[in-house]
Design an enzyme around this catalytic site. Structure first.
Site, PDB file in Angstrom:
ATOM      1  CB  CYS A 182     -10.425  11.805   0.154  1.00  0.00           C
ATOM      2  SG  CYS A 182     -11.110  11.980  -1.491  1.00  0.00           S
ATOM      3  CD  GLU A 191      -5.066  13.595  -5.936  1.00  0.00           C
ATOM      4  OE1 GLU A 191      -5.697  14.157  -5.043  1.00  0.00           O
ATOM      5  OE2 GLU A 191      -4.785  14.153  -7.019  1.00  0.00           O
TER       6      GLU A 191
HETATM    7  P1  NAD Z   1      -4.121   3.445   2.846  1.00  0.00           P
HETATM    8  O1  NAD Z   1      -3.091   4.502   2.942  1.00  0.00           O
HETATM    9  O2  NAD Z   1      -4.223   2.472   3.955  1.00  0.00           O
HETATM   10  O3  NAD Z   1      -3.882   2.594   1.511  1.00  0.00           O
HETATM   11  C1  NAD Z   1      -3.947   3.181   0.231  1.00  0.00           C
HETATM   12  C2  NAD Z   1      -3.155   2.347  -0.754  1.00  0.00           C
HETATM   13  O4  NAD Z   1      -1.771   2.520  -0.468  1.00  0.00           O
HETATM   14  C3  NAD Z   1      -3.417   0.845  -0.667  1.00  0.00           C
HETATM   15  O5  NAD Z   1      -3.443   0.310  -1.972  1.00  0.00           O
HETATM   16  C4  NAD Z   1      -2.229   0.355   0.110  1.00  0.00           C
HETATM   17  O6  NAD Z   1      -1.925  -1.006  -0.119  1.00  0.00           O
HETATM   18  C5  NAD Z   1      -1.138   1.254  -0.450  1.00  0.00           C
HETATM   19  N1  NAD Z   1       0.073   1.366   0.375  1.00  0.00           N
HETATM   20  C6  NAD Z   1       0.168   1.499   1.714  1.00  0.00           C
HETATM   21  N2  NAD Z   1       1.473   1.557   2.073  1.00  0.00           N
HETATM   22  C7  NAD Z   1       2.203   1.475   0.943  1.00  0.00           C
HETATM   23  C8  NAD Z   1       3.598   1.461   0.666  1.00  0.00           C
HETATM   24  N3  NAD Z   1       4.515   1.554   1.614  1.00  0.00           N
HETATM   25  N4  NAD Z   1       3.983   1.366  -0.634  1.00  0.00           N
HETATM   26  C9  NAD Z   1       3.068   1.294  -1.627  1.00  0.00           C
HETATM   27  N5  NAD Z   1       1.749   1.261  -1.415  1.00  0.00           N
HETATM   28  C10 NAD Z   1       1.310   1.364  -0.145  1.00  0.00           C
HETATM   29  O7  NAD Z   1      -5.517   4.178   2.599  1.00  0.00           O
HETATM   30  P2  NAD Z   1      -6.985   3.562   2.578  1.00  0.00           P
HETATM   31  O8  NAD Z   1      -7.396   3.218   3.959  1.00  0.00           O
HETATM   32  O9  NAD Z   1      -7.106   2.517   1.506  1.00  0.00           O
HETATM   33  O10 NAD Z   1      -7.841   4.810   2.049  1.00  0.00           O
HETATM   34  C11 NAD Z   1      -8.312   5.828   2.869  1.00  0.00           C
HETATM   35  C12 NAD Z   1      -7.428   7.057   2.779  1.00  0.00           C
HETATM   36  O11 NAD Z   1      -7.297   7.482   1.425  1.00  0.00           O
HETATM   37  C13 NAD Z   1      -8.031   8.238   3.521  1.00  0.00           C
HETATM   38  O12 NAD Z   1      -7.005   8.922   4.196  1.00  0.00           O
HETATM   39  C14 NAD Z   1      -8.607   9.091   2.406  1.00  0.00           C
HETATM   40  O13 NAD Z   1      -8.753  10.448   2.727  1.00  0.00           O
HETATM   41  C15 NAD Z   1      -7.586   8.873   1.325  1.00  0.00           C
HETATM   42  N6  NAD Z   1      -8.125   9.177   0.001  1.00  0.00           N
HETATM   43  C16 NAD Z   1      -7.674  10.303  -0.632  1.00  0.00           C
HETATM   44  C17 NAD Z   1      -8.209  10.654  -1.862  1.00  0.00           C
HETATM   45  C18 NAD Z   1      -7.765  11.905  -2.566  1.00  0.00           C
HETATM   46  O14 NAD Z   1      -8.002  12.006  -3.757  1.00  0.00           O
HETATM   47  N7  NAD Z   1      -7.130  12.856  -1.905  1.00  0.00           N
HETATM   48  C19 NAD Z   1      -9.174   9.839  -2.467  1.00  0.00           C
HETATM   49  C20 NAD Z   1      -9.591   8.692  -1.800  1.00  0.00           C
HETATM   50  C21 NAD Z   1      -9.051   8.373  -0.563  1.00  0.00           C
END
Ligand code: NAD
Length: 508
Positions: free
Chosen positions: A295, A261
């Protein structure tokens, strides 16, 4: 503030791992700082590799017990969790606001979303249906059934620190899975608070508490342990496209399953017959709500040339009235961004926009001074833009809205789809042909497409998710539960012959 933290079982110093009990984690400390005023809320010692090993071992044990509990009984546990969340809605909603910075009505709304999905999951626990088929062989019965999958990983983003977990966790729980939650390290306290609430229910019912486990740590450390581990059958990850590419690659390499997502780049098309009042409300909530950190936030409005000037002028005056400040105050519509690095991304995007030829119509300041001391407050920004601006292809996670002039529905749909992401989309029109075209197979290419509703604020009853770089995953309602179970096709011969399918003969 202290009362809220105490009510939710948050101490000054907290463990970063739970698997039936809180472990004594010794990893580097995370300080949870409120973006509202820069105040320290509490500290968490991150989980380390060996903590993860303990957590997954306990989750695996819990799974073996949990899968033996009939699904409707698992549903009953989720029902009780929903009741407990109702009791804690006020405190938890406030903690979401304190730690993440969204306005209180959105913080409370997020907890309401958890309650709604709990209710949905309770009903679902009696509806995990498989199909029966007619066998081509006589006196044979054929059907399919759905079994629990195993231990799953839930990786969540900072912007929906509790709802994203609930969309996954309550469905996975009734499906019979155990789960390990890795919340964003920007919002660890909400994860601890939710785990405390859930554990009370598990304990009261004598259920294995490690069904709902938690590890807190960075993506690059504990996140990597989780995604690389073959014992994690499914990784459901919510976050940026960058993170999705990494997780897709790692989990794909070991042939595990993923629900991804990821980022959005959502547009509203406003046709010449747009109901201005509706559109204005939808655009404002979509672009300014959650300070543009959803998002599904509206990032682009494609406006028909006949109404362009009128709609832009209405938006401009509406933007000038938006009250930016402490998100706990009821008259505030926009709180801070999550942290200073998010502010830096906002400032950087504004520079790029101007270099590329975009024109700032209003709001481009980072706010400072009284009430803005945390340095995380920015103005919502309107940009007059051409569709070709390279920056429009990116999701800047901030309240920046591109306004683009279009001449007709075909051009609008083309521009609409010309971005790498495909999450949410909307059209404002009362013209049946425009609306149907937008919803057709050659219309919007997004996972969500709305008419006369904005891009933001989906209900839990539908399957939620998007196409292209948004990752293709589906969560929450409809039949999204199937991703959390394994499908088995069964054929039973209750006759005295052994006919082969397709008429094959193989007699000795
Ligand atoms: P992010 O990608 O920085 O982090 C998201 C999560 O992924 C965190 O828990 C982070 O620690 C983890 N993560 C990062 N690298 C990883 C790895 N290599 N292995 C495992 N886990 C890892 O995102 P963010 O800044 O927290 O959130 C914002 C983003 O999320 C935006 O792009 C937004 O659009 C998206 N988002 C999407 C949805 C959806 O349903 N499509 C919903 C909410 C947010």
């Amino acid at each position: 503030m202290q009362e809220i933290l105490t009510n939710l079982g948050i101490k000054k110093q907290n463990s970063g791992a739970f698997c039936g009990e809180w472990l004594e984690t010794k990893g580097k400390e995370i300080e949870s700082i409120s973006p509202i005023n820069g105040e320290l809320l509490a500290k968490v010692s991150q989980a380390e590799k060996q903590d993860f090993e303990t957590v997954i071992t306990e989750a695996e044990k819990a799974f073996k017990i949990w899968r033996m509990i009939p699904a409707p009984k698992r549903g009953e546990i989720v029902r009780q969790i929903g009741l407990e969340l109702r009791k804690h809605k006020d405190d938890l909603g406030k903690l979401v606001t304190l730690e993440m910075g969204k306005i209180l009505s959105e913080g409370l709304g997020e907890v309401q979303e958890m309650i709604d999905i709990a209710d949905f999951a309770v009903g679902l626990s009696r509806q995990l249906y498989g199909k029966t088929m007619h066998s081509e062989r006589p006196i044979h019965r054929m059907y399919e059934q759905w079994h629990p999958l195993g231990t799953i990983g839930i990786i969540s983003s900072f912007n929906f620190p509790v709802a994203v977990w609930a969309w996954n966790a309550f469905i996975a729980a009734v499906c019979g899975d155990a789960m390990i939650w890795k919340p964003s390290s920007k919002t660890p306290l909400t994860g601890i608070a939710v785990t405390n609430i859930v554990q009370k229910v598990m304990e009261k019912n004598g259920m294995p508490k490690a069904v709902f486990s938690l590890v807190i740590g960075r993506g690059s450390t504990i996140g990597e342990s989780l995604i690389n581990d073959r014992r994690v059958s499914l990784v459901s990850a919510t976050g940026s496209c960058r993170m999705g590419y990494r997780i897709g690659e790692v989990v794909g390499k070991r042939l595990g399953s993923c629900i991804l997502e990821l980022g959005g780049n959502n547009a509203i098309i406003a046709m010449e017959d747009t109901n201005m009042e509706l559109a204005l409300k939808a655009i404002l909530f979509g672009a300014v709500g959650t300070a543009g950190q959803r998002c599904t936030s509206t990032r682009r409005v494609l406006i028909h040339e006949k109404i362009y000037d009128n709609l832009v002028s209405k938006l401009k005056s509406a933007y000038s009235t938006i009250n930016i400040g402490n998100p706990l105050d009821s008259d505030v519509l926009m709180g801070p961004l999550i942290d200073k690095s998010a502010v830096a991304l906002y400032e950087d995007a504004l520079q790029k926009i101007q270099k590329q030829g975009g024109k700032i119509i209003c709001g481009s300041e980072t706010l400072s001074g009284k009430n803005y001391e945390s340095g995380c407050y920015v103005q919502p920004t309107l940009i007059e833009a051409k569709a070709e601006l390279p920056i429009i292809q990116d999701e800047t996670f901030a309240p920046i809205l591109y306004l683009i002039k279009i001449q007709n529905i075909d051009e609008a749909i083309e521009i609409h789809n010309d971005v790498p992401q495909g999450l949410s989309s909307a059209i404002f029109t009362n013209n049946l042909i425009y609306a149907e075209k937008f919803l057709s197979h050659f219309g919007s290419d997004c996972g969500i497409a709305n008419v006369n509703i904005g891009t933001s604020g989906a209900e839990i009853g539908g399957a939620f998710g998007g196409e292209k770089e948004t990752g293709g995953g589906r969560e929450a309602g409809s039949d999204a539960w199937k991703a959390y179970m394994r499908r088995q096709t069964n054929t039973i011969n209750w006759g005295k012959e052994m006919p082969l399918a397709q008429g094959v003969e193989f007699d000795v």
